[in-house]
Design a protein around this motif. Structure first.
Motif, mmCIF file in Angstrom:
data_model
loop_
_atom_site.group_PDB
_atom_site.id
_atom_site.type_symbol
_atom_site.label_atom_id
_atom_site.label_comp_id
_atom_site.label_asym_id
_atom_site.label_seq_id
_atom_site.Cartn_x
_atom_site.Cartn_y
_atom_site.Cartn_z
ATOM 1 N N ARG A 65 1.277 -1.004 0.414
ATOM 2 C CA ARG A 65 -0.156 -0.033 -0.345
ATOM 3 C C ARG A 65 0.975 1.019 -0.109
ATOM 4 N NH1 ARG A 65 -4.626 -1.139 4.632
ATOM 5 N NH2 ARG A 65 -5.334 0.999 3.799
ATOM 6 N N LYS A 66 2.204 0.864 -0.078
ATOM 7 C CA LYS A 66 2.409 2.080 0.351
ATOM 8 C C LYS A 66 2.502 3.025 1.344
ATOM 9 C CE LYS A 66 4.253 1.898 -4.941
ATOM 10 N NZ LYS A 66 3.390 1.518 -5.886
ATOM 11 N N ASP A 67 2.409 2.657 2.814
ATOM 12 C CA ASP A 67 1.524 3.426 3.360
ATOM 13 C C ASP A 67 2.859 3.202 4.843
ATOM 14 O OD1 ASP A 67 -0.343 4.009 5.680
ATOM 15 O OD2 ASP A 67 -1.989 3.624 4.952
ATOM 16 N N LEU A 68 3.000 4.143 4.865
ATOM 17 C CA LEU A 68 3.972 3.910 6.627
ATOM 18 C C LEU A 68 2.826 4.269 7.546
ATOM 19 C CD1 LEU A 68 7.346 6.268 5.701
ATOM 20 C CD2 LEU A 68 6.814 3.760 5.469
ATOM 21 N N THR A 69 2.321 4.327 7.860
ATOM 22 C CA THR A 69 1.105 4.697 8.751
ATOM 23 C C THR A 69 0.671 3.256 9.385
ATOM 24 O OG1 THR A 69 -0.631 4.315 7.609
ATOM 25 C CG2 THR A 69 0.387 7.306 7.559
ATOM 26 N N ILE A 70 0.422 2.590 8.402
ATOM 27 C CA ILE A 70 0.590 1.017 8.904
ATOM 28 C C ILE A 70 1.803 0.343 10.088
ATOM 29 C CG2 ILE A 70 0.374 -1.578 7.888
ATOM 30 C CD1 ILE A 70 -0.684 -0.695 5.660
ATOM 31 N N CYS A 71 2.874 0.979 9.565
ATOM 32 C CA CYS A 71 4.191 0.308 10.559
ATOM 33 C C CYS A 71 3.885 1.585 11.632
ATOM 34 C CB CYS A 71 5.226 1.065 9.366
ATOM 35 S SG CYS A 71 6.517 0.511 8.346
ATOM 36 N N ASP A 72 3.210 2.873 11.710
ATOM 37 C CA ASP A 72 3.396 3.341 13.004
ATOM 38 C C ASP A 72 2.045 2.467 14.190
ATOM 39 O OD1 ASP A 72 5.318 5.406 12.223
ATOM 40 O OD2 ASP A 72 3.834 6.400 11.230
ATOM 41 N N LYS A 73 1.038 1.711 13.306
ATOM 42 C CA LYS A 73 -0.562 1.328 13.576
ATOM 43 C C LYS A 73 0.075 0.173 14.583
ATOM 44 C CE LYS A 73 -5.116 1.853 13.567
ATOM 45 N NZ LYS A 73 -5.618 1.694 12.631
ATOM 46 N N TYR A 74 0.186 -0.696 13.474
ATOM 47 C CA TYR A 74 0.591 -1.413 14.070
ATOM 48 C C TYR A 74 1.331 -2.306 14.780
ATOM 49 C CZ TYR A 74 -3.896 -2.154 11.835
ATOM 50 O OH TYR A 74 -5.364 -1.411 11.132
ATOM 51 N N LEU A 75 2.719 -1.713 13.986
ATOM 52 C CA LEU A 75 4.119 -2.383 14.314
ATOM 53 C C LEU A 75 5.311 -1.058 15.491
ATOM 54 C CD1 LEU A 75 4.966 -4.451 11.298
ATOM 55 C CD2 LEU A 75 4.446 -5.417 13.553
ATOM 56 N N PRO A 76 4.531 -0.598 16.242
ATOM 57 C CA PRO A 76 5.362 0.521 16.545
ATOM 58 C C PRO A 76 6.185 0.479 17.446
ATOM 59 C CG PRO A 76 3.124 0.084 18.042
ATOM 60 C CD PRO A 76 3.094 -0.554 17.193
ATOM 61 N N GLU A 77 6.356 -1.051 18.122
ATOM 62 C CA GLU A 77 7.759 -1.516 18.470
ATOM 63 C C GLU A 77 8.839 -1.971 17.903
ATOM 64 O OE1 GLU A 77 5.296 -4.901 17.163
ATOM 65 O OE2 GLU A 77 5.069 -2.648 18.693
#
Length: 143
Positions: A65-77
């Motif tokens: 999805r080329k969406d870094l917010t997914i990293c922020d939301k689902y993998l914050p650690e």
């Protein structure tokens, strides 16, 4: 003798069942990961049995999805590791700027420079040591 053969038979049967179950679970994990990436549905990643596969699945969706917010939301650690994976796979060194750790950001940029054989990524680095190391890595990779 019959009792021993019976026990051996039971053990072999249990082993076949375990192997079959493991194969089924592996196929299921791959299916879920592929489906999540194709559909962009991160919730499918939560259905995997293994944390490593869950993380890999989420990174795959973020990449697709080329969406870094997914990293922020689902993998914050492990957000920055997710950023690096997405950056390298998309060959987008600007994403590396979002990585807070200087060395990890450098590693990210160097990986993209080597992958794309783009020395301009190295040349844009402010730290002379990183710039030289990056340039050397690119040159070595394509000798």
């Amino acid at each position: 003798m019959k009792k021993t053969l019976f026990v051996v038979g039971i053990i072999i049967l249990v082993l076949f069942l375990l192997i079959g179950t493991v194969n089924y679970l592996n196929r299921r994990e791959v299916y879920l990961m592929d489906k999540a990436q194709q559909s962009g549905d991160v919730s499918l990643c939560d259905k995997t049995f293994d944390e490593v596969n869950r993380r890999s699945c989420i990174v795959g969706v973020a990449l697709e999805r080329k969406d870094l917010t997914i990293c922020d939301k689902y993998l914050p650690e492990v957000r920055e590791g997710c950023y690096v994976n997405v950056a390298v796979n998309l060959e987008d060194s600007s994403i590396c700027e979002k990585v807070g750790d200087r060395f990890e950001s450098f590693q990210c940029k160097r990986a993209i420079a080597v992958r794309t054989s783009d020395l301009s990524i190295c040349e844009a680095m402010l730290d002379e040591g990183y710039k030289n190391s990056c340039t050397e890595s690119v040159n070595l990779a394509f000798k």
